[in-house]
Structures are given as C-alpha cells and as structure tokens.
Design a protein around this motif. Structure first.
Motif, mmCIF file in Angstrom:
data_model
loop_
_atom_site.group_PDB
_atom_site.id
_atom_site.type_symbol
_atom_site.label_atom_id
_atom_site.label_comp_id
_atom_site.label_asym_id
_atom_site.label_seq_id
_atom_site.Cartn_x
_atom_site.Cartn_y
_atom_site.Cartn_z
ATOM 1 N N ILE A 265 0.861 -1.188 0.000
ATOM 2 C CA ILE A 265 0.000 0.000 0.000
ATOM 3 C C ILE A 265 0.892 1.230 0.000
ATOM 4 C CG2 ILE A 265 -1.723 1.305 1.305
ATOM 5 C CD1 ILE A 265 -2.747 -1.346 2.413
ATOM 6 N N SER A 266 0.690 2.125 -0.970
ATOM 7 C CA SER A 266 1.569 3.284 -1.107
ATOM 8 C C SER A 266 1.361 4.297 0.003
ATOM 9 C CB SER A 266 1.345 3.955 -2.463
ATOM 10 O OG SER A 266 0.025 4.471 -2.550
ATOM 11 N N GLY A 267 0.107 4.404 0.500
ATOM 12 C CA GLY A 267 -0.154 5.343 1.587
ATOM 13 C C GLY A 267 -0.756 6.653 1.127
ATOM 14 N N ALA A 268 -1.627 6.602 0.126
ATOM 15 C CA ALA A 268 -2.327 7.809 -0.312
ATOM 16 C C ALA A 268 -3.175 8.340 0.828
ATOM 17 C CB ALA A 268 -3.206 7.486 -1.524
ATOM 18 N N ILE A 269 -3.451 9.647 0.799
ATOM 19 C CA ILE A 269 -4.178 10.291 1.892
ATOM 20 C C ILE A 269 -5.524 9.628 2.133
ATOM 21 C CG2 ILE A 269 -5.214 12.033 0.394
ATOM 22 C CD1 ILE A 269 -4.002 12.530 4.024
ATOM 23 N N GLN A 270 -6.158 9.113 1.071
ATOM 24 C CA GLN A 270 -7.465 8.462 1.216
ATOM 25 C C GLN A 270 -7.353 7.243 2.137
ATOM 26 O OE1 GLN A 270 -8.832 5.418 0.205
ATOM 27 N NE2 GLN A 270 -10.990 5.916 0.430
ATOM 28 N N HIS A 271 -6.279 6.496 2.003
ATOM 29 C CA HIS A 271 -6.102 5.315 2.846
ATOM 30 C C HIS A 271 -5.680 5.711 4.251
ATOM 31 C CE1 HIS A 271 -5.529 1.040 3.605
ATOM 32 N NE2 HIS A 271 -4.422 1.358 4.242
ATOM 33 N N ARG A 272 -4.788 6.672 4.333
ATOM 34 C CA ARG A 272 -4.290 7.107 5.644
ATOM 35 C C ARG A 272 -5.427 7.606 6.529
ATOM 36 N NH1 ARG A 272 1.513 9.706 4.517
ATOM 37 N NH2 ARG A 272 1.008 10.916 6.360
ATOM 38 N N ALA A 273 -6.427 8.213 5.919
ATOM 39 C CA ALA A 273 -7.549 8.759 6.689
ATOM 40 C C ALA A 273 -8.285 7.670 7.444
ATOM 41 C CB ALA A 273 -8.514 9.489 5.762
ATOM 42 N N GLY A 274 -8.206 6.438 6.965
ATOM 43 C CA GLY A 274 -8.947 5.352 7.590
ATOM 44 C C GLY A 274 -8.175 4.529 8.589
ATOM 45 N N MET A 275 -6.847 4.781 8.729
ATOM 46 C CA MET A 275 -6.070 3.910 9.620
ATOM 47 C C MET A 275 -5.005 4.661 10.419
ATOM 48 S SD MET A 275 -3.222 4.234 7.653
ATOM 49 C CE MET A 275 -2.013 3.076 8.267
ATOM 50 N N GLN A 276 -4.951 5.970 10.291
ATOM 51 C CA GLN A 276 -3.847 6.733 10.868
ATOM 52 C C GLN A 276 -3.865 6.756 12.393
ATOM 53 O OE1 GLN A 276 -3.088 10.109 8.503
ATOM 54 N NE2 GLN A 276 -1.505 10.967 9.797
ATOM 55 N N THR A 277 -5.013 6.466 12.990
ATOM 56 C CA THR A 277 -5.066 6.460 14.459
ATOM 57 C C THR A 277 -4.694 5.098 15.048
ATOM 58 O OG1 THR A 277 -7.440 5.983 14.381
ATOM 59 C CG2 THR A 277 -6.803 8.289 14.565
ATOM 60 N N SER A 278 -4.247 4.165 14.219
ATOM 61 C CA SER A 278 -3.781 2.867 14.716
ATOM 62 C C SER A 278 -2.616 3.085 15.680
ATOM 63 C CB SER A 278 -3.331 1.986 13.553
ATOM 64 O OG SER A 278 -4.370 1.816 12.619
ATOM 65 N N LYS A 279 -2.549 2.253 16.725
ATOM 66 C CA LYS A 279 -1.536 2.466 17.761
ATOM 67 C C LYS A 279 -0.121 2.182 17.246
ATOM 68 C CE LYS A 279 -4.973 3.281 20.515
ATOM 69 N NZ LYS A 279 -6.071 3.021 19.574
ATOM 70 N N THR A 280 0.056 1.079 16.522
ATOM 71 C CA THR A 280 1.358 0.743 15.932
ATOM 72 C C THR A 280 1.136 0.392 14.468
ATOM 73 O OG1 THR A 280 2.192 -0.131 18.037
ATOM 74 C CG2 THR A 280 3.363 -0.785 16.031
ATOM 75 N N ILE A 281 1.917 1.018 13.588
ATOM 76 C CA ILE A 281 1.746 0.823 12.145
ATOM 77 C C ILE A 281 3.027 0.246 11.552
ATOM 78 C CG2 ILE A 281 1.253 1.949 9.933
ATOM 79 C CD1 ILE A 281 -0.211 4.132 11.536
ATOM 80 N N VAL A 282 2.855 -0.832 10.792
ATOM 81 C CA VAL A 282 3.975 -1.478 10.103
ATOM 82 C C VAL A 282 3.666 -1.485 8.613
ATOM 83 C CG1 VAL A 282 5.296 -3.615 9.823
ATOM 84 C CG2 VAL A 282 4.450 -2.955 12.086
ATOM 85 N N ALA A 283 4.636 -1.113 7.794
ATOM 86 C CA ALA A 283 4.433 -1.112 6.341
ATOM 87 C C ALA A 283 5.478 -1.979 5.666
ATOM 88 C CB ALA A 283 4.499 0.303 5.785
ATOM 89 N N ILE A 284 5.007 -2.705 4.643
ATOM 90 C CA ILE A 284 5.897 -3.520 3.806
ATOM 91 C C ILE A 284 5.696 -3.057 2.379
ATOM 92 C CG2 ILE A 284 6.449 -5.861 3.032
ATOM 93 C CD1 ILE A 284 5.042 -6.825 5.670
ATOM 94 N N ASN A 285 6.741 -2.501 1.770
ATOM 95 C CA ASN A 285 6.618 -1.961 0.415
ATOM 96 C C ASN A 285 7.999 -1.936 -0.237
ATOM 97 O OD1 ASN A 285 6.133 -0.069 -1.877
ATOM 98 N ND2 ASN A 285 4.155 0.213 -0.863
#
Length: 320
Positions: A265-285
């Motif tokens: 997931i590239s992390g466009a603002i549309q996606h970030r709006a739905g998950m940005q309050t997650s306590k710990t975030i891990v990305a694989i890209n």
C-alpha cells in the motif's frame, strides 16, 4: 456521582467489545448505566456489571428488530429522560452514529462523533478526535445540553471494575415515526471466522502491490496467523481483488487497531484517513519512497511476496 448512559451494542445478547470499552471511558466521567435493547438482558447483565455498569436499563420489543433505528432512538430517549445523565456514549458504528445524531437533535444537545478518547473536564466531558485525515488532534466539549458522544472501537482498554449491574425495566413509548422504515428481509453475511474489521485489535491490509485477487491469500495467511482482520486499499477494491466491505480508507471503513500492517500500500491520503489512528503501524513496500513510510512505526523495504510469507512463518513458529 452523575450517571452516564452507555448504549449496548450486542448480537443476540452477546455484548460486543466496543461497549465494554465505552464502560471504561464512562467511569472516568461518572457512573455507567447500560441501556440494553432486545432479548438477553439478564444474561448480558453479568458481563456489563463486571465492567462497571451500576445498573442496566432493559427493554425488549419487536420494534427493535422489525424497524430501522427510530425505535432504538425512542428507547434511548426514554432512558435519557429517566436518568438525566451527564453524558450519553454510543459506539461509532454506522447505526450508532445515526442513533446518536437523532437523539442529540431530539434533546437539543451537541454531538461529537468518532472520539478516540474521553476525559473529565471542569465544564463537562472533553473528547479527543482525529481531524483532517488524522493530520490534527482536537479536543472538544459540548457547549449546549447533555453531551452525546460516539467513540471509535479500540479507543480504550477493556477493564474489569465490578459493579451492581441491577437490571431495571425501561418503559418505552414508540412515536409515530418508529414504524416508518420496516425491515422486510435479512441475508446473513458469510462468516470468515476473522474478527470484525472495525473492531479488530490487529488488521492486515493489502493494496495495489498484491497484484491480483489470486494473491490475497498471502495477506489472509498472515492475518490468520495473528488472529487479525483483513483489510484492503481502495485500489485493490476498485480492481475487484477484494470485497468493498473490507476497504479501509476515507470512502471505506475507519479502523483504529493496536497493530496495523500495510502490505503493498503506497499510503495515499485516502487510505491514511482510515487507519492513521492505529496504535502501531507497520508497512511492507518495495518502494522506499512510498508515502506510507512517513507514517509508520516500523517499515520494511522489500517485496511483499518474500517478506509476508516469512513473517507468517515466523509468527507460526513463535506461537509454537
């Protein structure tokens, strides 16, 4: 101490986790009084009492199942009039927000939706929200009437705090609008055996980088190893790779888990709006410049087709 109404979200009497979180928050600002609508109040009372409900206002009527929303608003209004609470807390589901909004209009009060925290204040409860796609955090309080606040799942810990939990019958008079929208049929959703996306403590999501519906089994395998829900970006959903009901983002579902793993997931603002309050975030890209890496607690630059299966195997190994 003033009483705080907590609307109980349940399935056939089984109390859902967001309600238990609300009881934790309610105790910060008063004494929780649970409002249980439908069958099963006596069985649910022990769980509600264990988590702090000093009493349970119960009502059971066919209208709650046969008609949409309004009968529940009638009942919550009846509870409000019986208790005169310091605040009314409702889970931030689609139905919960509609119930809260209708109640606020009826009683002439202000409404705060999608709060992620609540604390006591000198002039009433103070709610914390994430605004503008979680780019800002705001603190707000209601300036008129009794605060009606909806709270996002996973915003508070579930804490035991035994209380009386006495069941009292709530007298409800249904208004003329209660039967305005009738439920004529129901189709059960197929169970995947995974947690509900908006309530899950862990969410594993896949995006454009998954490169096809046939590859989503990689995401599902990691999710299953962690006991997690599966999410998808808008790009993956629009391509038909995964159901819209699993979309995380501004036009999908908003999640706030303890752990969010974004794969491809590239992390466009549309996606970030739905998950940005997650306590710990891990990305694989594999793209080291992907915007998602500006947001994460941990980032892995690599091919998800290599990284995710290794991660799944490691989780299974450690679980024994």
């Amino acid at each position: 101490m003033a009483e705080v109404l907590v609307y109980v979200d349940h399935v056939d009497g089984a109390v859902r986790k967001p309600t238990l979180e609300l009881l934790t928050l309610a105790r910060r600002i008063g004494e929780p009084v649970a409002v249980f609508l439908g069958a099963g109040a006596d069985a649910a009372a022990s769980v509600l009492a264990e988590h702090g409900a000093v009493k349970v206002l119960a009502a059971d009527a066919a209208e709650f199942a046969d008609y949409l929303v309004v009968p529940k608003v009638d009942a919550l209004q009846a509870a409000y009039e019986a208790v005169s609470p310091a605040a009314v807390l409702v889970p931030s589901s689609a139905e919960g927000k509609e119930i809260a909004a209708r109640l606020a209009v009826r009683i002439g009060s202000g409404l705060i939706t999608d709060a992620v925290d609540i604390e006591a204040g000198d002039e009433g409860p103070v709610a914390t929200q994430s605004a503008f796609a979680a780019a800002f955090t705001t603190k707000s309080r209601i300036s008129k009437g009794t605060p009606v606040i909806t709270v996002k799942p996973n915003s508070a810990p579930v804490e035991a705090a035994p209380a009386a939990g006495t069941v009292e019958q709530l007298a409800v008079t249904f208004g003329a609008q209660a039967t305005g929208t009738k439920v004529v049929s129901r189709t059960p959703r197929e169970s995947t055996g995974r947690p509900e996306l908006t309530e899950a403590a862990i969410v594993v999501s896949g995006g454009r980088g998954v490169n096809g519906a046939e590859n989503f089994h990689i995401i599902e395998a990691l999710a299953d190893s962690l006991g997690a829900a599966v999410g998808a970006s808008r790009a993956a959903v629009d391509a038909g790779w995964y159901p819209h009901s699993n979309q995380v983002g501004q036009t999908g579902k908003s999640v706030s888990p303890q752990l969010y793993i974004a794969s491809g997931i590239s992390g466009a603002i549309q996606h970030r709006a739905g998950m940005q309050t997650s306590k710990t975030i891990v990305a694989i890209n594999k793209d080291a410049e992907a915007p998602i890496f500006d947001l994460v607690d941990y980032g892995v630059v690599g091919d998800l087709f290599e990284v995710v299966p290794q991660l799944t195997d490691e989780v299974k190994t450690r679980k024994g």
